[in-house]
Design an enzyme around this catalytic site. Structure first.
Site, PDB file in Angstrom:
ATOM      1  N   GLU A 288       0.850  -1.200   0.000  1.00 31.93           N
ATOM      2  CA  GLU A 288       0.000   0.000   0.000  1.00 31.93           C
ATOM      3  C   GLU A 288       0.889   1.255   0.000  1.00 31.93           C
ATOM      4  O   GLU A 288       0.493   2.295  -0.507  1.00 31.93           O
ATOM      5  CB  GLU A 288      -0.937  -0.004   1.214  1.00 31.93           C
ATOM      6  CG  GLU A 288      -2.179   0.846   1.008  1.00 31.93           C
ATOM      7  CD  GLU A 288      -3.247   0.617   2.071  1.00 31.93           C
ATOM      8  OE1 GLU A 288      -4.312   0.077   1.749  1.00 31.93           O
ATOM      9  OE2 GLU A 288      -3.018   0.991   3.238  1.00 31.93           O
TER      10      GLU A 288
ATOM     11  N   HIS B 117       7.255 -27.138   1.281  1.00 32.71           N
ATOM     12  CA  HIS B 117       6.428 -28.224   0.757  1.00 32.71           C
ATOM     13  C   HIS B 117       5.247 -27.664  -0.020  1.00 32.71           C
ATOM     14  O   HIS B 117       4.266 -28.366  -0.245  1.00 32.71           O
ATOM     15  CB  HIS B 117       5.959 -29.106   1.911  1.00 32.71           C
ATOM     16  CG  HIS B 117       7.121 -29.691   2.654  1.00 32.71           C
ATOM     17  ND1 HIS B 117       7.737 -30.854   2.283  1.00 32.71           N
ATOM     18  CD2 HIS B 117       7.838 -29.212   3.698  1.00 32.71           C
ATOM     19  CE1 HIS B 117       8.753 -31.108   3.099  1.00 32.71           C
ATOM     20  NE2 HIS B 117       8.837 -30.112   3.965  1.00 32.71           N
TER      21      HIS B 117
ATOM     22  N   LYS C   8     -13.421   1.422  -3.681  1.00 37.28           N
ATOM     23  CA  LYS C   8     -14.482   1.766  -2.721  1.00 37.28           C
ATOM     24  C   LYS C   8     -15.643   2.452  -3.435  1.00 37.28           C
ATOM     25  O   LYS C   8     -16.807   2.162  -3.183  1.00 37.28           O
ATOM     26  CB  LYS C   8     -13.928   2.700  -1.643  1.00 37.28           C
ATOM     27  CG  LYS C   8     -13.036   2.002  -0.633  1.00 37.28           C
ATOM     28  CD  LYS C   8     -12.657   2.965   0.478  1.00 37.28           C
ATOM     29  CE  LYS C   8     -11.626   2.380   1.406  1.00 37.28           C
ATOM     30  NZ  LYS C   8     -11.015   3.348   2.286  1.00 37.28           N
TER      31      LYS C   8
HETATM   32  O1  LIG Z   1      -8.820   2.440   9.753  1.00 35.46           O
HETATM   33  P1  LIG Z   1      -9.740   2.649   8.609  1.00 35.46           P
HETATM   34  O2  LIG Z   1      -9.963   4.090   8.313  1.00 35.46           O
HETATM   35  O3  LIG Z   1     -11.028   1.919   8.822  1.00 35.46           O
HETATM   36  O4  LIG Z   1      -9.059   2.065   7.304  1.00 35.46           O
HETATM   37  C1  LIG Z   1      -8.735   0.735   7.165  1.00 35.46           C
HETATM   38  C2  LIG Z   1      -7.815   0.544   5.990  1.00 35.46           C
HETATM   39  O5  LIG Z   1      -8.409   1.036   4.807  1.00 35.46           O
HETATM   40  C3  LIG Z   1      -7.445   1.749   4.030  1.00 35.46           C
HETATM   41  O6  LIG Z   1      -7.680   3.085   4.215  1.00 35.46           O
HETATM   42  C4  LIG Z   1      -7.563   1.523   2.587  1.00 35.46           C
HETATM   43  O7  LIG Z   1      -7.772   0.181   2.293  1.00 35.46           O
HETATM   44  C5  LIG Z   1      -6.129   1.336   4.643  1.00 35.46           C
HETATM   45  O8  LIG Z   1      -5.129   2.220   4.349  1.00 35.46           O
HETATM   46  C6  LIG Z   1      -6.505   1.289   6.068  1.00 35.46           C
HETATM   47  O9  LIG Z   1      -5.564   0.664   6.860  1.00 35.46           O
END
Ligand SMILES: O=P(O)(O)OC[C@H]1O[C@](O)(CO)[C@@H](O)[C@@H]1O
Length: 530
Positions: free
Chosen positions: A322, A351, A455
């Site tokens: 990330e 394995h 998202k």
């Molecule tokens: O803590 P939050 O805001 O729920 O985000 C959870 C995760 O989602 C992200 O923002 C994106 O997947 C990550 O960087 C983060 O760790």
């Protein structure tokens, strides 16, 4: 190179720190002195960049944020007195909370003590706590931890079934920096409902770890949850293990969080050095750069030879991918950077996929993690003068040799023991290595614009679902997919509409699909209530 030359190269490049008992060996990565000389100016810049980050520069320009996870283990480094006070107060508050829970001052409404914690969070709000629980939780922890890190209904049911009749004695920790992550919200709503269905007061069991003014903070305040611990905008999710996120879960399980902070602080001091050879994080970044030519051409396979470190690679997957997986560099140029990370543990993986590593496509470099201490207590011999731990080392060294013979590169990290200090140090080591590597390849390691696209797309799928159901409820006779999609102005999203309806049909959610399922175009859809 023959064995004598490899032995010499090992000694030439070996990094050892006595205080931590840490070794780093990058001798089996293919680079020469000319490469190091050529990299030196880039490293000088990286060291300056990280020094500026630690001093409070806006190291995450896209989000206009400072990046301060280093201050968590050395609050004196925080750029202002307020920030320092905030860090110290939060840490003290967590220790106080865990003491009250352990002693029963904070207890379930029905009396007794809390026995379990259910930690709800995803990504950086889960991976660090999961890794640390696996690595460090004592055999009989004061509270046993469970995780909900997805919106999978069957997964949620499984965890709640495991908790079973200990639900009245289970603390619920809801962790979300943004406070709006749907998976976490869904987990929280489902768990809350189960508490209510069992006649239990959810608020008297729940605490939140979240950003200021988030939706989650508002809910926790309004419903008067047990407590709220802050996440700050200058700590990213993937670097939050040593913030309240990791500290609360670890402390409640009886893990010595102050020692984790101490290990990280010690590693920070070592990785602040501005000479590549004396800086273990710089050595890692150098090895990553050399292996993948600064373009991530080779995947990073992480193989700890210790069961308790099983989740290290999973934790590193987010930290590294990330952070480094970026389309644009800091100048806006398209670079598509990143390093793919995978792995589980040795010798188990030998394995599974080591066959391909030795003989298949040479698109990776390995990181072996060796732990010198086999076990607490006496060793059992499985053969004369040979223990299971000797086998483990034999497999590590054997795999390293076998791969090296075939020009497969590797790094080896050796630690004396898996304990709070070394785990804290490992976390700090990789956090710093990621920061240095990001600077070498000129990218912002601290934002994640790519995640937003998925998202938004998911939100649009749910929007189509709502419209499909509303439309179907007003449709009297079975209708073709095409006609239904057209009615909701989603003719160009036919495939998505079909998959939503198929899912609703499979879960008896009111939708009936009829026709030839191998020819989706032929299907007719109806709402039987009509
Ligand atoms: O803590 P939050 O805001 O729920 O985000 C959870 C995760 O989602 C992200 O923002 C994106 O997947 C990550 O960087 C983060 O760790």
């Amino acid at each position: 190179m023959d064995n004598a030359q490899l032995w010499q190269r090992y000694q030439d490049w070996l990094y050892y720190n006595e205080e931590l008992g840490f070794y780093i060996d990058i001798s089996r990565i293919d680079f020469d002195d000319a490469f190091v000389a050529q990299m030196e100016p880039k490293f000088d810049k990286a060291f300056q960049d990280i020094a500026a980050t630690e001093a409070g520069a806006i190291a995450n320009p896209d989000e206009n944020r400072m990046v301060g996870h280093y201050w968590l283990r050395d609050p004196d480094l925080a750029p202002t007195a307020e920030l320092k006070q905030d860090i110290v107060e939060t840490q003290n508050k967590i220790i106080d909370f865990k003491e009250k829970v352990h002693s029963g001052v904070i207890c379930p409404p029905s009396g007794g003590k809390f026995t379990d914690i259910l930690s709800i969070g995803i990504g950086g709000s889960a991976l660090g706590p999961q890794f640390v629980a696996q690595a460090l939780a004592p055999h009989n922890p004061p509270l046993k931890i469970h995780f909900l890190d997805n919106t999978d209904p069957a997964g949620i049911d499984k965890v709640l079934t495991e908790i079973g009749d200990r639900l009245p004695y289970t603390l619920v920790s809801v962790i979300s920096k943004s406070g709006g992550t749907p998976e976490t919200r869904n987990g929280m709503l489902e768990v809350k409902k189960v508490y209510e269905d069992n006649g239990l007061d959810f608020s008297a069991h729940a605490f939140a770890i979240t950003g200021k003014n988030s939706k989650l903070e508002a809910v926790a305040k309004e419903e008067r949850w047990l407590d709220i611990f802050p996440m700050r905008d200058w700590v990213g999710g993937r670097t939050s293990e040593l913030s309240a996120v990791g500290m609360a879960a670890a402390a409640l399980q009886g893990i010595y969080v102050r020692d984790m902070l101490k290990g990280a602080k010690m590693m920070d001091a070592l990785t602040r050095k501005s000479s590549i050879k004396e800086n273990p994080a710089a050595l890692l970044a150098l090895a990553w750069y050399a292996a993948g030519h600064g373009k991530g051409e080779k995947d990073m396979v992480i193989l700890p030879y210790k069961d308790s470190l099983l989740l290290f690679s999973r934790y590193l997957q987010q930290l590294i991918m990330e952070s480094l997986g970026k389309e644009k560099d800091l100048d806006g140029k398209t670079v598509n950077q990143g390093i793919a990370v995978y792995g589980n543990k040795g010798s188990t993986d030998q394995h599974a996929y080591v066959q391909q590593l030795r003989e298949g496509v040479n698109n990776f470099f390995l990181t072996f993690v060796e732990v010198l201490e086999d076990r607490e207590g006496d060793t059992v011999e499985v053969e004369s003068n040979i223990s299971s731990g000797d086998y483990l080392l034999g497999f590590l060294l054997g795999t390293r040799e076998a791969l090296s013979e075939k020009q497969r590169e590797s790094i080896t990290i050796t630690i004396p023991q898996v304990n709070e200090i070394t785990v804290g140090a490992l976390i700090a080591l990789y956090e710093r290595a990621v920061g240095i590597y990001a600077s070498l390849v000129n990218i912002n390691a601290y934002h994640q614009p790519g995640v937003e696209a998925g998202k938004k797309a998911a939100a649009s799928v749910l929007d189509i679902q709502t419209k499909l159901i509303e439309e179907l409820q007003n449709t009297q006779t079975p209708i073709s997919l095409e006609d239904l999609a057209s009615k909701i102005q989603a003719s160009d999203r036919l495939e998505i509409a079909y998959k939503i309806l198929r899912h609703l049909h499979a879960n008896q959610r009111g939708v009936i699909l009829e026709g030839n399922f191998s020819n989706p175009d032929s299907l007719k859809v109806s709402w039987p209530g009509n």
